[in-house]
Design a protein around this motif. Structure first.
Motif, mmCIF file in Angstrom:
data_model
loop_
_atom_site.group_PDB
_atom_site.id
_atom_site.type_symbol
_atom_site.label_atom_id
_atom_site.label_comp_id
_atom_site.label_asym_id
_atom_site.label_seq_id
_atom_site.Cartn_x
_atom_site.Cartn_y
_atom_site.Cartn_z
ATOM 1 N N PRO A 286 -22.896 -17.196 47.983
ATOM 2 C CA PRO A 286 -23.427 -16.780 49.286
ATOM 3 C C PRO A 286 -24.639 -17.613 49.697
ATOM 4 N N ILE A 287 -25.456 -17.956 48.708
ATOM 5 C CA ILE A 287 -26.533 -18.928 48.916
ATOM 6 C C ILE A 287 -26.224 -20.111 48.017
ATOM 7 N N ASN A 288 -26.122 -21.295 48.605
ATOM 8 C CA ASN A 288 -25.782 -22.497 47.861
ATOM 9 C C ASN A 288 -27.033 -23.288 47.510
ATOM 10 N N TYR B 280 -31.631 -25.108 49.579
ATOM 11 C CA TYR B 280 -30.857 -23.876 49.475
ATOM 12 C C TYR B 280 -30.493 -23.412 50.875
ATOM 13 N N GLY B 281 -29.389 -22.679 50.964
ATOM 14 C CA GLY B 281 -28.961 -22.159 52.248
ATOM 15 C C GLY B 281 -27.551 -21.619 52.175
ATOM 16 N N SER B 282 -27.185 -20.783 53.143
ATOM 17 C CA SER B 282 -25.828 -20.234 53.177
ATOM 18 C C SER B 282 -24.821 -21.299 53.590
ATOM 19 N N ASN B 283 -25.297 -22.351 54.275
ATOM 20 C CA ASN B 283 -24.484 -23.508 54.604
ATOM 21 C C ASN B 283 -25.427 -24.673 54.868
ATOM 22 N N GLY C 289 -12.785 -21.698 48.808
ATOM 23 C CA GLY C 289 -13.685 -21.167 49.826
ATOM 24 C C GLY C 289 -13.662 -22.039 51.056
ATOM 25 N N THR C 290 -14.672 -21.892 51.911
ATOM 26 C CA THR C 290 -14.712 -22.597 53.169
ATOM 27 C C THR C 290 -15.732 -23.703 53.127
ATOM 28 N N TYR C 291 -15.551 -24.672 53.983
ATOM 29 C CA TYR C 291 -16.402 -25.859 54.023
ATOM 30 C C TYR C 291 -17.873 -25.481 54.121
ATOM 31 N N GLY C 292 -18.646 -26.085 53.252
ATOM 32 C CA GLY C 292 -20.087 -25.923 53.323
ATOM 33 C C GLY C 292 -20.607 -24.694 52.629
#
Length: 236
Positions: free
Chosen positions: A118-120, A178-181, A148-151
């Motif tokens: 959820p957080i990359n 860091y970020g969700s995308n 999963g989905t891109y990003g």
């Protein structure tokens, strides 16, 4: 009896043989099995050279080289052609340098997905004005297929580090975001490290405990990621 001369000849031959093997291995490591997903969502499998260096076909964009077959003629793919790619164990997504930053004068480049969720956690070298996008590459063999989905959740290993000094001499410090995308990327720093990584790795209380005990920091984050992956794998 083997004379000193013959020993010298044998020794020299052995050294040359080892050098040839090393050279062949180094050349092979440039091309890794993998795949890319283009901007239309089509997946193509083949061989990827993730960081060929030099100038790409489109200004201010990172690029890779791709072969459909192991010995086929390579062609170039820029960030505007792709959503993401996987090379060996590592996964990369297209990202725009956040804020007013540039990565080796690139507006768009590939960033490694160091931790997916959820957080990359994203990684690149030389972040900040004038940084990143050079020739330094380290590789790990094998291939990891993310889901999963891109990003958001193209998970991968920690082997390939795209980016260097922008010209191939030396290397720059790895920077993490860091970020969700990729659109929400923010710098991971020493100040926010414990809070961010505890949330990223919240599914593994054992790992969070080590983070909170200050056993890991921004300086050894790759060791933390390896530890996190090991704990996760133990449940499978």
């Amino acid at each position: 009896m083997i004379t000193n001369y013959k020993k010298h000849i044998l020794s020299t031959a052995l050294v040359m043989f080892c050098m040839a093997i090393t050279s062949t291995t180094a050349m092979a490591q440039k091309w890794l099995q993998g795949y890319f997903i283009d901007i239309k969502g089509v997946k193509t499998t083949g061989y990827i050279y993730p960081n060929p260096g030099g100038n790409g076909p489109i200004r201010n964009e990172g690029f890779i080289e791709f072969r459909d077959e192991e010995k086929s003629t390579p062609y170039v793919l820029s960030t505007s052609d792709l959503q993401c790619f996987v090379a060996g164990k590592d996964s990369f997504v297209v990202a725009h340098a956040p804020g007013n930053e540039t990565w080796a004068k690139k507006e768009f480049d590939f960033v490694r997905v160091a931790v997916a969720g959820p957080i990359n956690i994203y990684a690149t070298r030389g972040a900040g004005k004038g940084g990143g996008g050079g020739k330094k590459v380290q590789v790990s063999p094998g291939i990891g297929i993310g889901t999963g989905t891109y990003g958001t959740s193209y998970g991968g290993g920690v082997g390939i580090s795209i980016g260097g000094d922008g010209g191939g001499g030396g290397s720059r410090k790895m920077s993490y975001y860091y970020g969700s995308n990729t659109a929400t990327m923010q710098h991971l720093t020493s100040e926010n490290f414990n809070d961010v990584m505890s949330e990223v790795m919240a599914d593994e209380p054992e790992v969070v405990e080590q983070i909170r005990a200050n056993h890991f920091g921004i300086g050894n984050i790759e060791k933390l990621i390896a530890y996190f992956n090991k704990v996760q794998a133990s449940h499978q």
